[in-house]
Design a protein around this motif. Structure first.
Motif, PDB file in Angstrom:
ATOM      1  N   VAL A  48     -44.457 -58.258  -4.260  1.00  0.00           N
ATOM      2  CA  VAL A  48     -44.407 -58.927  -2.975  1.00  0.00           C
ATOM      3  C   VAL A  48     -45.211 -58.031  -2.489  1.00  0.00           C
ATOM      4  N   HIS A  49     -45.635 -56.333  -2.987  1.00  0.00           N
ATOM      5  CA  HIS A  49     -45.956 -55.811  -1.834  1.00  0.00           C
ATOM      6  C   HIS A  49     -47.119 -55.625  -1.932  1.00  0.00           C
ATOM      7  N   ALA A  50     -48.256 -56.596  -3.466  1.00  0.00           N
ATOM      8  CA  ALA A  50     -49.520 -56.673  -3.082  1.00  0.00           C
ATOM      9  C   ALA A  50     -49.867 -58.381  -2.651  1.00  0.00           C
ATOM     10  N   LEU A  51     -48.996 -59.194  -2.839  1.00  0.00           N
ATOM     11  CA  LEU A  51     -49.346 -60.265  -1.645  1.00  0.00           C
ATOM     12  C   LEU A  51     -48.926 -59.307  -0.795  1.00  0.00           C
ATOM     13  N   MET A  52     -48.938 -59.469   0.453  1.00  0.00           N
ATOM     14  CA  MET A  52     -48.690 -58.766   1.407  1.00  0.00           C
ATOM     15  C   MET A  52     -50.278 -57.889   1.946  1.00  0.00           C
ATOM     16  N   LEU A  53     -50.616 -57.500   1.045  1.00  0.00           N
ATOM     17  CA  LEU A  53     -51.641 -55.927   1.231  1.00  0.00           C
ATOM     18  C   LEU A  53     -52.736 -57.227   0.621  1.00  0.00           C
ATOM     19  N   THR A  54     -52.756 -58.411   0.204  1.00  0.00           N
ATOM     20  CA  THR A  54     -54.183 -59.430   0.286  1.00  0.00           C
ATOM     21  C   THR A  54     -54.228 -59.888   0.869  1.00  0.00           C
ATOM     22  N   SER A  55     -53.090 -60.389   1.530  1.00  0.00           N
ATOM     23  CA  SER A  55     -52.057 -61.399   3.295  1.00  0.00           C
ATOM     24  C   SER A  55     -52.810 -60.541   4.666  1.00  0.00           C
ATOM     25  N   HIS A  56     -52.961 -59.181   4.115  1.00  0.00           N
ATOM     26  CA  HIS A  56     -53.229 -58.186   6.085  1.00  0.00           C
ATOM     27  C   HIS A  56     -54.337 -58.457   5.655  1.00  0.00           C
ATOM     28  N   THR A  57     -55.377 -58.449   4.211  1.00  0.00           N
ATOM     29  CA  THR A  57     -56.547 -58.364   3.853  1.00  0.00           C
ATOM     30  C   THR A  57     -57.487 -59.356   3.950  1.00  0.00           C
ATOM     31  N   LEU A  58     -56.848 -60.206   3.718  1.00  0.00           N
ATOM     32  CA  LEU A  58     -57.214 -61.854   4.223  1.00  0.00           C
ATOM     33  C   LEU A  58     -57.487 -62.077   5.398  1.00  0.00           C
ATOM     34  N   ARG A  59     -56.256 -62.034   6.271  1.00  0.00           N
ATOM     35  CA  ARG A  59     -55.800 -61.828   8.138  1.00  0.00           C
ATOM     36  C   ARG A  59     -56.877 -61.590   9.360  1.00  0.00           C
ATOM     37  N   MET A  60     -57.208 -59.903   8.767  1.00  0.00           N
ATOM     38  CA  MET A  60     -58.490 -59.377   8.796  1.00  0.00           C
ATOM     39  C   MET A  60     -59.614 -60.422   9.283  1.00  0.00           C
ATOM     40  N   GLN A  61     -60.215 -60.813   7.559  1.00  0.00           N
ATOM     41  CA  GLN A  61     -61.177 -62.179   7.853  1.00  0.00           C
ATOM     42  C   GLN A  61     -61.272 -62.691   8.189  1.00  0.00           C
ATOM     43  N   LEU A  62     -60.292 -63.260   9.087  1.00  0.00           N
ATOM     44  CA  LEU A  62     -60.439 -64.464   9.384  1.00  0.00           C
ATOM     45  C   LEU A  62     -59.979 -64.699  11.052  1.00  0.00           C
ATOM     46  N   PRO A  63     -60.530 -65.789  11.261  1.00  0.00           N
ATOM     47  CA  PRO A  63     -61.153 -65.538  12.899  1.00  0.00           C
ATOM     48  C   PRO A  63     -59.433 -66.789  13.640  1.00  0.00           C
ATOM     49  N   ASP A  64     -59.581 -66.326  14.854  1.00  0.00           N
ATOM     50  CA  ASP A  64     -58.746 -67.134  15.450  1.00  0.00           C
ATOM     51  C   ASP A  64     -58.500 -68.317  15.832  1.00  0.00           C
ATOM     52  N   GLY A  65     -57.161 -69.256  14.381  1.00  0.00           N
ATOM     53  CA  GLY A  65     -57.298 -70.503  14.530  1.00  0.00           C
ATOM     54  C   GLY A  65     -56.100 -70.689  13.739  1.00  0.00           C
ATOM     55  N   ASP A  66     -56.791 -72.307  12.899  1.00  0.00           N
ATOM     56  CA  ASP A  66     -55.473 -72.697  11.913  1.00  0.00           C
ATOM     57  C   ASP A  66     -55.069 -71.274  10.884  1.00  0.00           C
ATOM     58  N   SER A  67     -55.738 -71.020  10.189  1.00  0.00           N
ATOM     59  CA  SER A  67     -56.314 -70.715   8.727  1.00  0.00           C
ATOM     60  C   SER A  67     -55.643 -69.571   9.344  1.00  0.00           C
ATOM     61  N   ARG A  68     -55.616 -68.590  10.057  1.00  0.00           N
ATOM     62  CA  ARG A  68     -54.681 -67.005  10.531  1.00  0.00           C
ATOM     63  C   ARG A  68     -53.145 -67.373  10.839  1.00  0.00           C
ATOM     64  N   MET A  69     -52.945 -68.876  11.853  1.00  0.00           N
ATOM     65  CA  MET A  69     -51.947 -68.838  11.200  1.00  0.00           C
ATOM     66  C   MET A  69     -51.077 -69.285  10.497  1.00  0.00           C
ATOM     67  N   LEU A  70     -51.901 -69.845   9.291  1.00  0.00           N
ATOM     68  CA  LEU A  70     -51.209 -69.485   7.949  1.00  0.00           C
ATOM     69  C   LEU A  70     -50.922 -68.829   7.408  1.00  0.00           C
ATOM     70  N   VAL A  71     -51.960 -67.807   7.394  1.00  0.00           N
ATOM     71  CA  VAL A  71     -51.246 -66.236   6.901  1.00  0.00           C
ATOM     72  C   VAL A  71     -49.933 -65.158   7.809  1.00  0.00           C
ATOM     73  N   ASP A  72     -50.367 -65.553   8.675  1.00  0.00           N
ATOM     74  CA  ASP A  72     -49.576 -65.304   9.948  1.00  0.00           C
ATOM     75  C   ASP A  72     -48.182 -65.673   9.265  1.00  0.00           C
ATOM     76  N   ARG A  73     -47.419 -66.567   9.148  1.00  0.00           N
ATOM     77  CA  ARG A  73     -46.187 -67.311   8.552  1.00  0.00           C
ATOM     78  C   ARG A  73     -46.052 -67.041   7.189  1.00  0.00           C
ATOM     79  N   ILE A  74     -47.190 -66.203   6.105  1.00  0.00           N
ATOM     80  CA  ILE A  74     -47.426 -66.058   4.819  1.00  0.00           C
ATOM     81  C   ILE A  74     -46.397 -64.613   4.850  1.00  0.00           C
TER      82      ILE A  74
END
Length: 193
Positions: A48-74
């Motif tokens: 879970v910790h690894a998933l959270m780190l990966t999600s945080h990294t992905l979130r920083m690389q995504l522009p605002d929008g639907d994809s970023r909202m999905l990562v926020d939900r993750i």
């Protein structure tokens, strides 16, 4: 009569010995369960910790929008899952007597808002209304408590209320001042406690 009394006394002593043995076995089983829960929650927290780190990294690389909202939900779901593992570890420590309460001064309304925020997405996605009602006299109330333990207790009650509620129903988390005592309650529309 005397022989009957002696036999009853002997039978009573045998039952006490059996009761002590059963009690010892139950305590050992409880200890083993607590050790298992602690080990399982520790092992499950690592991915879970690894998933959270990966999600945080992905979130920083995504522009605002639907994809970023999905990562926020993750991320929100990951935080909730991480909290559940923390709950398991604390529960096993509490049951084993190894948990020592950590008292601090806590804003009660802030603590309750945090609990509601953690469950709002799940409640909305299942069509359940989640409301927090704080007595106006407690809006600025601070209490001395173990915030983590109190938060987990309330979190579990809210989680169960949402989990067992039907679409379209409502869950209310309330805190009131009654006869000088603070009463925290979770109201739902399902059969249960």
């Amino acid at each position: 009569m005397m022989i009957a009394n002696l036999l009853l006394r002997e039978e009573k002593e045998d039952l006490l010995v059996l009761q002590r043995a059963e009690s010892a076995r139950a305590q050992q089983a409880n200890h083993e369960k607590s050790a298992f829960l602690a080990a399982a929650s520790h092992d499950l927290r690592q991915p879970v910790h690894a998933l959270m780190l990966t999600s945080h990294t992905l979130r920083m690389q995504l522009p605002d929008g639907d994809s970023r909202m999905l990562v926020d939900r993750i991320l929100e779901s990951g935080h909730a899952l991480s909290e559940q593992f923390n709950n398991l570890m604390d529960l096993s420590r509490l049951e084993s007597g190894a948990y020592q309460p950590n008292f601090s001064t806590v804003s009660l309304p802030v603590l309750l808002r945090r609990v509601c925020a953690a469950h709002r997405q799940v409640a909305e996605s299942t069509g359940i209304g989640l409301t927090l009602r704080v007595d106006r006299r407690l809006q600025q109330q601070f209490i001395s408590t173990d915030a983590g333990l109190l938060g987990r207790c309330i979190d579990n009650l809210v989680d169960n209320a949402i989990k067992f509620s039907e679409r379209g129903s409502r869950v209310l988390l309330s805190v009131r001042l009654l006869s000088g005592n603070i009463r925290i309650a979770v109201h739902d529309q399902v059969i249960g406690i």
